[in-house]
Design an enzyme around this catalytic site. Structure first.
Site, mmCIF file in Angstrom:
data_model
loop_
_atom_site.group_PDB
_atom_site.id
_atom_site.type_symbol
_atom_site.label_atom_id
_atom_site.label_comp_id
_atom_site.label_asym_id
_atom_site.label_seq_id
_atom_site.Cartn_x
_atom_site.Cartn_y
_atom_site.Cartn_z
ATOM 1 N NE ARG A 19 9.388 16.946 -43.671
ATOM 2 C CZ ARG A 19 8.396 16.703 -42.823
ATOM 3 N NH1 ARG A 19 7.277 16.178 -43.274
ATOM 4 N NH2 ARG A 19 8.519 16.967 -41.534
ATOM 5 N NE ARG A 54 8.750 5.133 -33.483
ATOM 6 C CZ ARG A 54 9.952 5.680 -33.304
ATOM 7 N NH1 ARG A 54 10.523 6.352 -34.305
ATOM 8 N NH2 ARG A 54 10.577 5.564 -32.157
ATOM 9 C CB ILE A 55 5.080 6.083 -41.215
ATOM 10 C CG1 ILE A 55 4.776 7.064 -40.080
ATOM 11 C CG2 ILE A 55 4.035 6.207 -42.322
ATOM 12 C CD1 ILE A 55 4.897 8.524 -40.469
ATOM 13 C CD GLU A 68 3.460 20.952 -48.349
ATOM 14 O OE1 GLU A 68 3.116 21.414 -47.230
ATOM 15 O OE2 GLU A 68 3.716 19.743 -48.530
ATOM 16 C CG ASP A 103 -0.843 14.626 -47.420
ATOM 17 O OD1 ASP A 103 -1.935 15.185 -47.590
ATOM 18 O OD2 ASP A 103 -0.198 14.684 -46.352
ATOM 19 C CG HIS A 123 1.593 18.599 -45.255
ATOM 20 N ND1 HIS A 123 2.826 19.079 -45.621
ATOM 21 C CD2 HIS A 123 1.833 17.765 -44.205
ATOM 22 C CE1 HIS A 123 3.761 18.572 -44.832
ATOM 23 N NE2 HIS A 123 3.169 17.770 -43.956
ATOM 24 C CG ASP A 132 15.531 2.062 -44.206
ATOM 25 O OD1 ASP A 132 16.722 2.367 -43.984
ATOM 26 O OD2 ASP A 132 14.571 2.653 -43.674
#
Length: 319
Positions: A234, A153-154, A263, A258, A282, A173
């Protein structure tokens, strides 16, 4: 009898959306925990677990006495032991249909900030350096390939934005039919071709055992020396040490990140010192709308679980 819905952790200001939806059906309890042992102890009587960042390990799952579902506040479920949950007969659900536009917008924003060198130029202007050329040479967007690793989707939302800016868009993909990509004016390619041809490599894969360090020293070696890596998916998709070394040796142009393997990113990390790298904390998922929407969708899934209704988004297939 009210069901017991336990929130293991979250960074939200309150849980009013969940309480409102679950009112009359479940008691909502947020716990504080310090380690795996305490987490197991405090979740053992939960009918449903709502999880943000807590590690729901095999040990924690084995201690669940009556849990029907573990629901993640977000898209990725790499902090949940899926195998252990399936063996215990516990559904694992996520929310894959929120913050799509937010992450896509942030992905493109990071890429453009890096390519147009906005942070470096801003620093120069503030220091009195009024140069009317960019610090590093950059091609026009309509001469560049925007490569997508993953086409969910993104990534599809990113593709639409990149096409609108004039980029040629290619995607890898193995789980998406090539014709589905072509319908969106995206060229399907294999993994090696994506690495070799992308001027921007944008990562949109789930973090699974076979995608950990998808980008590593070997794959970076196949990339163009002017390539930019963008990651809003990720942190574990990238071998951070290999990426840092490649940028320092100018094997690739830079990165816009990001998410990170660790983290928060330590202040002492070499990436912090590199002008070729644009960093954010993030925050790609965030907007005024995204938080209450996420909380509501998680609560709706919890309500389905305690009502015996099939889940809307289960990441573990059950017969």
């Amino acid at each position: 009898m009210l069901f017991n819905v336990v929130i293991t952790d979250s960074g939200f200001a309150n849980h009013d959306p969940e309480r409102e939806l679950l009112k009359g059906h479940a008691e909502l309890k947020k716990i504080d925990w310090k380690d795996e042992e305490e987490l197991r102890f405090k979740t053992r009587d939960a009918d449903v677990l709502l999880v943000q960042w807590a590690s729901i390990s095999q040990y924690v799952i084995e201690g669940l006495e009556r849990c029907k579902a573990i629901i993640r506040y977000g898209i990725g479920v790499d902090n949940i032991d899926l195998k252990a949950a399936k063996e215990k007969g516990i559904r694992v659900c996520n929310v894959p249909d929120y913050c799509i536009n937010e992450v896509a917008d942030h992905t493109i924003a990071l890429a453009l900030a890096a390519l147009r060198q906005i942070p470096a130029v801003d620093t120069n202007v503030r220091q009195g350096d009024w140069s009317i050329v960019l610090p590093k040479e950059v091609a026009p967007f309509d001469e560049m390939v925007y490569g997508l690793a993953g086409f969910g989707r993104i990534a599809q939302a990113v593709a639409k934005r990149a096409l609108g800016l004039g980029f040629a868009v290619k995607a890898y993909d193995p789980f998406v039919a090539p014709e589905s990509m072509r319908l969106l004016h995206v060229e399907p390619v294999d993994r090696d071709t994506l690495m070799q041809q992308s001027d921007i490599l944008s990562l949109h894969l789930p973090l699974k055992p076979d995608t950990v360090h998808f980008l590593n020293g070997r794959s970076i070696a196949r990339m163009k020396p002017n390539a930019l890596v963008v990651n809003t998916s990720r942190g574990g998709l990238i071998d951070t040490a290999a990426l840092t070394e490649a940028i320092s040796k100018r094997q690739i142009w830079g990165a816009a990140l990001d998410v990170f393997e660790e983290e928060p990113l330590p202040l002492s990390h070499k990436l912090m010192e590199m002008p070729e790298v644009v960093l954010s904390s993030h925050v790609a998922w965030y907007s005024r709308r995204s938080i209450p929407l996420l909380q509501r969708k998680v609560a709706e899934e919890a309500l389905r679980a305690i009502s015996g209704v099939p889940p809307l988004h289960s990441v573990i297939p059950f017969s």
